[in-house]
Design an enzyme around this catalytic site. Structure first.
Site, PDB file in Angstrom:
ATOM      1  N   LYS A  99      -5.048   8.625 -19.357  1.00 36.14           N
ATOM      2  CA  LYS A  99      -5.262   9.218 -20.682  1.00 36.14           C
ATOM      3  C   LYS A  99      -3.989   9.105 -21.522  1.00 36.14           C
ATOM      4  O   LYS A  99      -3.595   8.027 -21.882  1.00 36.14           O
ATOM      5  CB  LYS A  99      -5.730  10.664 -20.523  1.00 36.14           C
ATOM      6  CG  LYS A  99      -6.855  10.835 -19.489  1.00 36.14           C
ATOM      7  CD  LYS A  99      -8.163  10.208 -19.915  1.00 36.14           C
ATOM      8  CE  LYS A  99      -9.197  10.187 -18.809  1.00 36.14           C
ATOM      9  NZ  LYS A  99      -9.443  11.487 -18.180  1.00 36.14           N
ATOM     10  N   ARG A 114       0.837  -1.205   0.000  1.00 38.53           N
ATOM     11  CA  ARG A 114       0.000   0.000   0.000  1.00 38.53           C
ATOM     12  C   ARG A 114       0.873   1.256   0.000  1.00 38.53           C
ATOM     13  O   ARG A 114       0.478   2.298  -0.514  1.00 38.53           O
ATOM     14  CB  ARG A 114      -0.967   0.016   1.196  1.00 38.53           C
ATOM     15  CG  ARG A 114      -1.715   1.329   1.350  1.00 38.53           C
ATOM     16  CD  ARG A 114      -3.045   1.232   2.083  1.00 38.53           C
ATOM     17  NE  ARG A 114      -3.009   0.377   3.252  1.00 38.53           N
ATOM     18  CZ  ARG A 114      -2.442   0.695   4.418  1.00 38.53           C
ATOM     19  NH1 ARG A 114      -1.851   1.868   4.594  1.00 38.53           N
ATOM     20  NH2 ARG A 114      -2.460  -0.156   5.428  1.00 38.53           N
ATOM     21  N   TYR A 167     -12.129  19.608 -15.103  1.00 41.39           N
ATOM     22  CA  TYR A 167     -12.670  18.277 -15.368  1.00 41.39           C
ATOM     23  C   TYR A 167     -13.912  18.028 -14.497  1.00 41.39           C
ATOM     24  O   TYR A 167     -13.954  18.464 -13.335  1.00 41.39           O
ATOM     25  CB  TYR A 167     -11.578  17.247 -15.068  1.00 41.39           C
ATOM     26  CG  TYR A 167     -12.006  15.825 -15.247  1.00 41.39           C
ATOM     27  CD1 TYR A 167     -12.164  15.291 -16.522  1.00 41.39           C
ATOM     28  CD2 TYR A 167     -12.270  15.011 -14.156  1.00 41.39           C
ATOM     29  CE1 TYR A 167     -12.570  13.987 -16.696  1.00 41.39           C
ATOM     30  CE2 TYR A 167     -12.678  13.699 -14.319  1.00 41.39           C
ATOM     31  CZ  TYR A 167     -12.821  13.195 -15.593  1.00 41.39           C
ATOM     32  OH  TYR A 167     -13.223  11.897 -15.762  1.00 41.39           O
TER      33      TYR A 167
HETATM   34  C1  LIG Z   1      -9.882  11.851 -16.974  1.00 38.69           C
HETATM   35  C2  LIG Z   1      -9.408  13.088 -16.332  1.00 38.69           C
HETATM   36  C3  LIG Z   1      -9.272  13.164 -14.946  1.00 38.69           C
HETATM   37  C4  LIG Z   1      -9.654  12.033 -14.025  1.00 38.69           C
HETATM   38  O1  LIG Z   1      -8.823  10.920 -14.216  1.00 38.69           O
HETATM   39  P1  LIG Z   1      -9.273   9.417 -13.872  1.00 38.69           P
HETATM   40  O2  LIG Z   1      -8.030   8.641 -14.161  1.00 38.69           O
HETATM   41  O3  LIG Z   1     -10.424   9.066 -14.781  1.00 38.69           O
HETATM   42  O4  LIG Z   1      -9.682   9.375 -12.463  1.00 38.69           O
HETATM   43  C5  LIG Z   1      -8.787  14.348 -14.411  1.00 38.69           C
HETATM   44  N1  LIG Z   1      -8.466  15.398 -15.178  1.00 38.69           N
HETATM   45  C6  LIG Z   1      -8.597  15.362 -16.522  1.00 38.69           C
HETATM   46  C7  LIG Z   1      -8.240  16.562 -17.329  1.00 38.69           C
HETATM   47  C8  LIG Z   1      -9.063  14.207 -17.151  1.00 38.69           C
HETATM   48  O5  LIG Z   1      -9.205  14.173 -18.476  1.00 38.69           O
END
Ligand SMILES: *Cc1c(COP(=O)(O)O)cnc(C)c1O
Length: 404
Positions: free
Chosen positions: A212, A62, A115
């Site tokens: 992403k 963890r 976001y």
């Molecule tokens: C997708 C996204 C997030 C959140 O990320 P997760 O991995 O889905 O929790 C935060 N900021 C931006 C700009 C994003 O595109």
């Protein structure tokens, strides 16, 4: 050591080599996925010192893990930061950072266009702890500066934003924030370290949804925060107790994806520019949102602080949501899915993707047209993507003709 000079290498070299040297085992050229939860010590003194952080090593999954550590190092070096700590998702990184650093009575200044999930942290959760959040119109620099000068613990920024690709002047806002004693946090998910370096522009902490572009293959969730050692230590300590730890298998997938980060992001950014230009001249398209277009409201800022303009664009259709309903199912080279930054193109309306958490009224207040499509460009040949959009838009014109 092999790859050991990566802090001096350029971004493509760093994407491949950075952070990997310490954990390559027995001649293996790839970082192992260490699934072990515990780490054994025969020497109780050594165990104690590792547990206190006085010497390197791992205690319990963890807290830290060798595979996860390599991922943290790679992003840290690419962003030019002193330290890094990772999380199970981007939202865990964002909420963990905010909850670790804020206290009751503190104030946060941010943008209305953050976001969707981040917006919910600001509007639903922080107020429960008596933390005051002021969300400013995203491109109203004068208003943001005035709010920061009233006093704030954190200025939280995102650029370009989701889904209308607004851009804020990171350097100018960071300077004002520091004069007012505020920390500057930047979500760099859309730009990636290939196109934008918030730390050089004055940011204290940089956050990514690694899900992403960093991972880039839509097969692993992850988040990361980089910045100065003392702040990262505070955030890491919250994470190790809160428990939103990045899984070693996810860390491995993100690491493998990151080897091609520069190749992918360059291709995606170049293609996005071509597609944005094509869409701007199309009769079915109402408006195109892409910071690389000279007509974009913040193009001059984007040009000054970015290398290329990223792989995400959005556009609205003259035919309204009916036109969106016609176009999207006719695209051959786009997943209609709530994701972005992958090697495959993904497309979708914000009302089912980034801003699904918001009500129709909230989206309208943010200036998000209901006929908006967010289009995250993959690594397909841009000619094929343009032809695909062209045939889809022809279909839209045909069906709208039938109806009128
Ligand atoms: C997708 C996204 C997030 C959140 O990320 P997760 O991995 O889905 O929790 C935060 N900021 C931006 C700009 C994003 O595109």
């Amino acid at each position: 050591m092999r790859g050991g000079n990566t802090s001096q290498g350029k971004l493509g070299t760093q994407s491949v080599w950075a952070g990997e040297d310490a954990y390559l085992m027995q001649g293996a050229t790839q970082v192992p996925v260490v699934h072990s939860v515990g780490y054994g010590y025969d020497d109780l003194e050594e165990w104690h010192e590792v547990a206190l952080g006085l010497r390197p090593g791992h205690i319990y999954g963890r807290n830290t893990n060798p595979t996860v550590h390599v991922f943290e190092e790679k992003v840290r070096i690419l962003e030019g930061a002193e330290a890094a700590t990772s999380f199970s998702t981007g939202m865990a990184a964002i909420s963990g950072t905010l909850f670790a650093l804020l206290r009751p009575g503190d104030r946060v200044v941010s943008l209305v266009d953050t976001y969707g999930g981040t917006n919910k942290i600001f509007s639903e959760f922080l107020p429960n702890f008596n933390i005051d959040v002021t969300l400013c119109p995203t491109t109203d620099h004068a208003r943001i500066i005035a709010e920061v000068e009233r006093g704030a613990k954190i200025l939280y920024l995102e650029s370009p934003t989701n889904p209308t690709l607004k851009v804020v002047d990171l350097q100018r806002l960071a300077r004002v924030a520091h004069e007012a004693g505020a920390l500057v946090v930047v979500d760099n998910t859309f730009a990636t370290p290939i196109n934008q370096h918030p730390i050089k522009l004055g940011a204290d902490l940089v956050i990514h949804s690694a899900t992403k572009f960093l991972g880039g293959h839509a097969d692993a969730l992850g988040g990361i925060v980089v910045g100065p050692k003392d702040l990262i230590q505070t955030i890491y300590h919250y994470r190790e107790i809160n428990g939103a730890t990045l899984h070693p298998m996810s860390a491995y997938l993100l690491l493998r994806g990151m080897k091609t980060l520069q190749l992918r992001v360059r291709q995606q950014s170049t293609a996005a520019m071509q597609i944005a230009t094509f869409l701007s001249g199309h009769p079915e398209v109402e408006q195109v949102f892409y910071p690389g277009l000279p007509t974009h409201q913040n193009h001059h800022i984007a040009k000054a602080q970015m290398v290329q303009f990223g792989g995400v664009l959005s556009f609205s259709l003259k035919g309204g949501f009916e036109a969106v309903r016609t176009l999207l199912p006719h695209l051959h080279y786009a997943h209609l899915a709530a994701n972005l930054g992958a090697v495959e193109t993904t497309a979708g309306p914000p009302r089912t993707t980034s801003h699904v958490e918001l009500t129709a009224q909230e989206r309208a207040d943010l200036g998000i047209p209901e006929s908006l499509i967010r289009y995250s460009v993959g690594i397909e040949d841009p000619e094929d993507l343009i032809a695909d959009l062209e045939q889809g838009l022809e279909r839209v014109a045909y069906e709208l003709d039938l109806r009128s």
